[in-house]
Design a protein around this motif. Structure first.
Motif, PDB file in Angstrom:
ATOM      1  N   VAL A 172       0.906  -1.169  -0.012  1.00 41.04           N
ATOM      2  CA  VAL A 172      -0.155   0.003  -0.013  1.00 41.04           C
ATOM      3  C   VAL A 172       0.856   1.217   0.009  1.00 41.04           C
ATOM      4  CG1 VAL A 172      -1.835   1.391   1.183  1.00 41.04           C
ATOM      5  CG2 VAL A 172      -1.892  -1.063   1.230  1.00 41.04           C
ATOM      6  N   ASN A 173       1.902   1.287   0.953  1.00 39.24           N
ATOM      7  CA  ASN A 173       2.625   2.456   0.850  1.00 39.24           C
ATOM      8  C   ASN A 173       3.474   2.979  -0.102  1.00 39.24           C
ATOM      9  OD1 ASN A 173       2.301   3.250   3.417  1.00 39.24           O
ATOM     10  ND2 ASN A 173       3.502   1.851   4.274  1.00 39.24           N
ATOM     11  N   SER A 174       4.065   1.506  -1.068  1.00 35.23           N
ATOM     12  CA  SER A 174       4.606   2.044  -2.232  1.00 35.23           C
ATOM     13  C   SER A 174       3.890   2.369  -3.319  1.00 35.23           C
ATOM     14  CB  SER A 174       5.213   0.479  -2.829  1.00 35.23           C
ATOM     15  OG  SER A 174       6.060  -0.219  -1.856  1.00 35.23           O
ATOM     16  N   LYS A 175       2.631   2.280  -3.197  1.00 41.54           N
ATOM     17  CA  LYS A 175       1.728   2.630  -4.306  1.00 41.54           C
ATOM     18  C   LYS A 175       1.154   4.032  -4.088  1.00 41.54           C
ATOM     19  CE  LYS A 175      -0.575  -1.183  -6.884  1.00 41.54           C
ATOM     20  NZ  LYS A 175      -1.476  -1.484  -7.616  1.00 41.54           N
ATOM     21  N   LEU A 176       1.059   4.311  -2.743  1.00 46.71           N
ATOM     22  CA  LEU A 176       0.924   5.783  -2.305  1.00 46.71           C
ATOM     23  C   LEU A 176       1.853   6.563  -2.437  1.00 46.71           C
ATOM     24  CD1 LEU A 176      -0.853   4.913   1.002  1.00 46.71           C
ATOM     25  CD2 LEU A 176      -2.271   5.872  -1.035  1.00 46.71           C
ATOM     26  N   ASN A 177       3.222   6.038  -2.410  1.00 51.72           N
ATOM     27  CA  ASN A 177       4.417   6.689  -2.321  1.00 51.72           C
ATOM     28  C   ASN A 177       5.349   6.268  -3.423  1.00 51.72           C
ATOM     29  OD1 ASN A 177       3.791   8.557   0.172  1.00 51.72           O
ATOM     30  ND2 ASN A 177       4.202   6.677   1.027  1.00 51.72           N
ATOM     31  N   PRO A 178       5.055   6.476  -4.864  1.00 53.71           N
ATOM     32  CA  PRO A 178       5.756   6.011  -5.941  1.00 53.71           C
ATOM     33  C   PRO A 178       7.151   6.536  -5.823  1.00 53.71           C
ATOM     34  CG  PRO A 178       4.131   7.529  -6.747  1.00 53.71           C
ATOM     35  CD  PRO A 178       3.955   7.569  -5.098  1.00 53.71           C
ATOM     36  N   TRP A 200       5.342  17.539 -12.947  1.00 59.74           N
ATOM     37  CA  TRP A 200       4.546  16.291 -12.282  1.00 59.74           C
ATOM     38  C   TRP A 200       5.159  15.718 -11.130  1.00 59.74           C
ATOM     39  CZ3 TRP A 200       5.689  11.210 -12.033  1.00 59.74           C
ATOM     40  CH2 TRP A 200       6.767  10.662 -12.666  1.00 59.74           C
ATOM     41  N   THR A 201       6.651  15.213 -11.151  1.00 64.53           N
ATOM     42  CA  THR A 201       7.314  14.932 -10.296  1.00 64.53           C
ATOM     43  C   THR A 201       7.559  15.663  -8.993  1.00 64.53           C
ATOM     44  OG1 THR A 201       8.670  13.736 -12.071  1.00 64.53           O
ATOM     45  CG2 THR A 201       9.446  13.594  -9.565  1.00 64.53           C
ATOM     46  N   TRP A 202       7.759  16.920  -9.117  1.00 64.10           N
ATOM     47  CA  TRP A 202       7.551  17.886  -8.057  1.00 64.10           C
ATOM     48  C   TRP A 202       6.369  17.800  -7.328  1.00 64.10           C
ATOM     49  CZ3 TRP A 202      11.493  19.471  -5.438  1.00 64.10           C
ATOM     50  CH2 TRP A 202      12.926  19.802  -5.925  1.00 64.10           C
ATOM     51  N   ASN A 203       5.157  17.710  -8.029  1.00 61.05           N
ATOM     52  CA  ASN A 203       3.741  17.496  -7.428  1.00 61.05           C
ATOM     53  C   ASN A 203       3.562  16.514  -6.489  1.00 61.05           C
ATOM     54  OD1 ASN A 203       3.067  19.908  -8.752  1.00 61.05           O
ATOM     55  ND2 ASN A 203       2.194  18.842 -10.633  1.00 61.05           N
ATOM     56  N   GLU A 204       4.168  15.142  -7.086  1.00 63.23           N
ATOM     57  CA  GLU A 204       4.171  14.037  -6.376  1.00 63.23           C
ATOM     58  C   GLU A 204       5.101  14.222  -4.964  1.00 63.23           C
ATOM     59  OE1 GLU A 204       2.445  11.064  -6.827  1.00 63.23           O
ATOM     60  OE2 GLU A 204       1.386  11.909  -8.203  1.00 63.23           O
ATOM     61  N   LEU A 205       6.373  14.807  -5.148  1.00 58.74           N
ATOM     62  CA  LEU A 205       7.125  14.897  -3.904  1.00 58.74           C
ATOM     63  C   LEU A 205       6.411  15.757  -3.054  1.00 58.74           C
ATOM     64  CD1 LEU A 205      10.718  15.620  -5.136  1.00 58.74           C
ATOM     65  CD2 LEU A 205      10.116  13.795  -3.222  1.00 58.74           C
ATOM     66  N   ASP A 206       5.602  16.897  -3.399  1.00 63.88           N
ATOM     67  CA  ASP A 206       4.710  17.804  -2.655  1.00 63.88           C
ATOM     68  C   ASP A 206       3.668  16.991  -1.841  1.00 63.88           C
ATOM     69  OD1 ASP A 206       3.696  19.923  -1.364  1.00 63.88           O
ATOM     70  OD2 ASP A 206       2.592  20.659  -3.082  1.00 63.88           O
ATOM     71  N   LYS A 207       3.222  16.102  -2.583  1.00 57.92           N
ATOM     72  CA  LYS A 207       2.243  15.244  -1.720  1.00 57.92           C
ATOM     73  C   LYS A 207       2.683  14.289  -0.756  1.00 57.92           C
ATOM     74  CE  LYS A 207      -2.104  12.453  -2.738  1.00 57.92           C
ATOM     75  NZ  LYS A 207      -1.519  11.298  -1.595  1.00 57.92           N
ATOM     76  N   TYR A 208       3.640  13.754  -1.305  1.00 56.39           N
ATOM     77  CA  TYR A 208       4.593  12.707  -0.381  1.00 56.39           C
ATOM     78  C   TYR A 208       5.199  13.435   0.960  1.00 56.39           C
ATOM     79  CZ  TYR A 208       8.454   9.461   0.998  1.00 56.39           C
ATOM     80  OH  TYR A 208       8.980   8.574   1.830  1.00 56.39           O
ATOM     81  N   ILE A 244      10.911   9.201   6.866  1.00 56.49           N
ATOM     82  CA  ILE A 244       9.565   8.984   6.832  1.00 56.49           C
ATOM     83  C   ILE A 244       9.042   7.444   6.562  1.00 56.49           C
ATOM     84  CG2 ILE A 244       7.510   9.401   5.225  1.00 56.49           C
ATOM     85  CD1 ILE A 244       8.984  11.943   4.222  1.00 56.49           C
ATOM     86  N   ASP A 245       9.738   6.695   5.642  1.00 58.86           N
ATOM     87  CA  ASP A 245       9.258   5.276   5.756  1.00 58.86           C
ATOM     88  C   ASP A 245       9.563   4.470   7.246  1.00 58.86           C
ATOM     89  OD1 ASP A 245       8.874   5.829   3.343  1.00 58.86           O
ATOM     90  OD2 ASP A 245      10.877   4.520   2.434  1.00 58.86           O
ATOM     91  N   GLU A 246      10.685   4.529   7.828  1.00 59.06           N
ATOM     92  CA  GLU A 246      10.874   4.205   9.234  1.00 59.06           C
ATOM     93  C   GLU A 246       9.879   4.416  10.311  1.00 59.06           C
ATOM     94  OE1 GLU A 246      12.769   1.689  12.082  1.00 59.06           O
ATOM     95  OE2 GLU A 246      12.749   1.721   9.907  1.00 59.06           O
ATOM     96  N   ARG A 247       9.769   5.839  10.318  1.00 56.17           N
ATOM     97  CA  ARG A 247       8.613   6.290  11.269  1.00 56.17           C
ATOM     98  C   ARG A 247       7.133   6.017  10.952  1.00 56.17           C
ATOM     99  NH1 ARG A 247      10.449  12.763  12.278  1.00 56.17           N
ATOM    100  NH2 ARG A 247      12.318  12.298  13.541  1.00 56.17           N
TER     101      ARG A 247
END
Length: 252
Positions: A172-178, A200-208, A244-247
């Motif tokens: 789930v996390n992998s799909k949420l955070n590509p 578009w990649t900056w947009n994804e980073l912004d969401k992540y 982020i992933d570890e937390r």
């Protein structure tokens, strides 16, 4: 993702109270405990409970998933009777409230005749969970039925093999955070370079990064600002991903 088949059960005493959730705090994972039964059959079973007379059984879940279909038995912003109990675990009460049915969406995973969860079913459930988080406003917070009530061995295949539950959450996390691919740098200077990404990649980073801030995984707004101003470096991205992933893993 498979199309979702809407198969709402009628409002009734035993399986659809018609009451709205008081909050959206988590996703509770179940299994059907009925080898070979399809998602459609599970949905029909919940509907059949409306015909009970007198003291009957209260039961329902919002979604039922099998290898080829996803059935939605009642609106996911309504209360379902999927994790009611006289007692709840301390963690469930702390994170979901004193009556978790009021704040969660329930997913029933169909099992094969041998009692296993087929890989296709597993993947369909991952897609559904991502949809519930992205489109329906539920947080990336998962509980097994057992983690909610403490006494029920549900979903049994994951209770027997906890690694499958962890694999599910990771999927789930992998799909949420590509943006999970490892960035390999040739030398230290590359780590200090500002990311050279398309919009578009900056947009994804912004969401992540923004989701991590909103979920209190990170507490410095400066990281969100760095992304929005396109000033984040490769080294900072790698550090943030690990943090982020570890937390999230510990929190989940």
């Amino acid at each position: 993702m498979l199309p979702i088949t809407t198969d709402y059960i009628p409002v009734n005493k035993y399986s659809r109270a018609g009451m709205k959730l008081k909050a959206k705090r988590g996703i509770v994972m179940h299994y059907t405990a009925s080898p070979g039964a399809s998602a459609k059959n599970i949905s029909k079973y919940f509907a059949s409970l409306a015909q009970q007379v007198g003291k009957g059984r209260y039961a329902s879940a919002h979604y039922s998933v099998d290898r080829t279909s996803i059935y939605n038995s009642l609106p996911d912003d309504e209360l379902a009777y999927h994790c009611g109990s006289e007692t709840y675990t301390k963690e469930a009460v702390a994170r979901l409230g004193t009556y978790p049915n009021n704040s969660t969406v329930g997913i029933e995973m169909c099992i094969e005749k041998d009692g296993s969860i087929h890989e296709d079913t597993f993947n369909n459930v991952v897609d559904l969970a991502v949809y519930l988080i992205r489109e329906r406003g539920f947080p990336n917070v998962f509980f097994t039925h057992k983690e909610v009530v403490g006494w029920k061995e549900c979903p049994l295949p994951w209770i027997k093999t906890p690694g499958e539950y962890e694999r599910f959450k990771q999927a789930v996390n992998s799909k949420l955070n590509p943006l999970k691919e490892e960035v390999v740098m040739e030398d230290e200077d590359d780590m200090n370079k500002v990311l050279d990404y398309a919009q578009w990649t900056w947009n994804e980073l912004d969401k992540y990064i923004g989701d991590a801030y909103n979920d209190k995984i990170i507490d410095e707004w400066a990281w969100v600002e760095k992304v929005r101003k396109k000033k984040l470096t490769y080294g900072e991205l790698l550090m943030l991903k690990v943090l982020i992933d570890e937390r999230r893993r510990k929190k989940g």
